[in-house]
Scaffold this active site. Structure first.
Site, PDB file in Angstrom:
ATOM      1  N   GLU A 171       0.817  -1.201   0.000  1.00  0.00           N
ATOM      2  CA  GLU A 171       0.000   0.000   0.000  1.00  0.00           C
ATOM      3  C   GLU A 171       0.859   1.263   0.000  1.00  0.00           C
ATOM      4  OE1 GLU A 171      -3.918  -0.516   1.994  1.00  0.00           O
ATOM      5  OE2 GLU A 171      -2.963   0.889   3.345  1.00  0.00           O
ATOM      6  N   CYS A 231       2.817   5.897  10.626  1.00  0.00           N
ATOM      7  CA  CYS A 231       3.146   4.490  10.779  1.00  0.00           C
ATOM      8  C   CYS A 231       2.008   3.793  11.529  1.00  0.00           C
ATOM      9  CB  CYS A 231       4.431   4.445  11.593  1.00  0.00           C
ATOM     10  SG  CYS A 231       4.956   2.840  12.099  1.00  0.00           S
TER      11      CYS A 231
HETATM   12  S1  SF4 Z   1       2.907   0.844  13.919  1.00  0.00           S
HETATM   13 FE1  SF4 Z   1       4.321  -0.788  14.540  1.00  0.00          FE
HETATM   14  S2  SF4 Z   1       3.515  -2.679  13.594  1.00  0.00           S
HETATM   15 FE2  SF4 Z   1       2.598  -0.903  12.553  1.00  0.00          FE
HETATM   16  S3  SF4 Z   1       3.874  -0.466  10.754  1.00  0.00           S
HETATM   17 FE3  SF4 Z   1       4.601   0.848  12.424  1.00  0.00          FE
HETATM   18  S4  SF4 Z   1       6.228  -0.358  13.446  1.00  0.00           S
HETATM   19 FE4  SF4 Z   1       5.043  -1.771  12.187  1.00  0.00          FE
END
Ligand code: SF4
Length: 335
Positions: free
Chosen positions: A81, A325
């Site tokens: 994505e 993220c």
């Molecule tokens: S929030 Fe944590 S699990 Fe999700 S993409 Fe980022 S590092 Fe990876």
């Protein structure tokens, strides 16, 4: 994919062929090497076999049209994505994934639940940016202006390919996007933060913080057990001191988990550094957690600002896409 085998294919060719090939990929935005008339026919055929320029993807636009989410195909069975965020000031930011799935297991994140996990190649990362670059060029003769590594995956677990891709995006023969317009986000892998501080380019560092203390951080992000919050803050202080560059801390506000007034006071103490900036993001619900109410976010921000913290609050894009993220993977992102 794309540039992954380019050096190998061109190793016995004269040097200027590399420049011509890079121009075909990044300036002319060719979708097939046959579109390029400067390269010899047999080389074009070889490049089509070894460095395919085909980038397929399905796009979903937000209601207001200010964001587009693409599922970019990287093999016959895998897709990742990527998201285009269209800012009102004319910037076009592409948020890229660095892995298929993410092994970090943050409890609030959909990406951690994707099973098929592997690192993306540099070509597969660059393909996500090129996918949108082609679309914007075709529709309005525009350009991608910024790239953030905040999609699926932990970029610092794929350090080599992430840096290679960032350099291709930054290179004047590549996409020619300034290093200060490229941000790499980590959930807090300290040895790589130290390594990143030594890189010659001015790429930005972003840290997914999401908690004001070790206890809450550990309950949300398993990586905190290996790299405790105190050590992480110390490492980012050293990074800021060494590079004189600002560090952006991402903080997703989750109702009843990390959004209390006490949390804001605690967070203010952590953020005491003139190069630290805190970016508040309203949680984009991906399961058992809820986003903080707007009133609570307002109060949270007021406390931070009263304590002298530099705070930004990301515009919430149409489709609930926050570009942080752990905030991007929807059902379609599960390759
Ligand atoms: S929030 Fe944590 S699990 Fe999700 S993409 Fe980022 S590092 Fe990876």
């Amino acid at each position: 994919m794309l540039t992954d085998n380019l050096e190998k294919v061109l190793e016995n060719e004269p040097k200027f062929r590399r420049k011509q090939a890079m121009q075909a990929v990044f300036l002319d935005l060719a979708k097939n090497w046959e579109e390029n008339s400067t390269l010899p026919k047999d080389l074009r055929e070889k490049l089509n076999q070894e460095c395919s320029l085909e980038i397929a993807g399905e796009v979903e636009s937000s209601k207001g049209g200010d964001s587009q989410k693409a599922l970019v195909r990287i093999s016959s069975s895998e897709a990742v994505e990527a998201v285009l965020l269209r800012h009102s000031d004319g910037r076009n930011t592409v948020c890229v994934s660095s892995q298929v799935g993410c092994p970090m297991g943050c409890v609030f994140c959909a990406s951690g639940k994707i099973k098929n996990k592997r690192n993306l190649t540099s070509g597969e990362i660059v393909a996500q940016v090129l996918f949108f670059e082609r679309r914007i060029r075709e529709s309005e003769n525009g350009k991608v202006t910024n790239v953030v590594y905040m999609g699926i995956g932990e970029p610092f677990l794929n350090y080599g390919n992430v840096m290679l891709a960032a350099r291709l995006i930054n290179n004047k023969d590549g996409l020619n996007i300034g290093a200060r317009h490229i941000s790499i986000s980590t959930c807090g892998i300290i040895p790589e933060i130290e390594k990143f501080a030594l890189e010659p380019e001015q790429f930005n560092l972003a840290v997914s913080l999401h908690a004001p203390n070790q206890e809450i951080r550990e309950s949300l992000m398993p990586i905190a057990k290996k790299y405790p919050l105190e050590d992480l803050i110390l490492a980012t202080r050293k990074y800021a001191q060494k590079t004189s560059r600002q560090v952006m801390f991402e903080y997703v506000l989750i109702d009843g988990v990390n959004d209390t007034q006490e949390c804001a006071e605690e967070l203010s103490r952590l953020m005491k550094h003139h190069l630290f900036v805190l970016n508040l993001i309203r949680y984009n619900s991906t399961g058992s957690f809820r986003p903080s109410p707007l009133e609570k976010i307002k109060k949270f921000r007021e406390i931070l600002e009263k304590n002298g913290v530099r705070v930004t609050q990301r515009h919430s894009f149409g489709g609930g896409i926050s570009g942080a993220c752990g905030q991007l993977a929807g059902e379609k992102g599960r390759a």
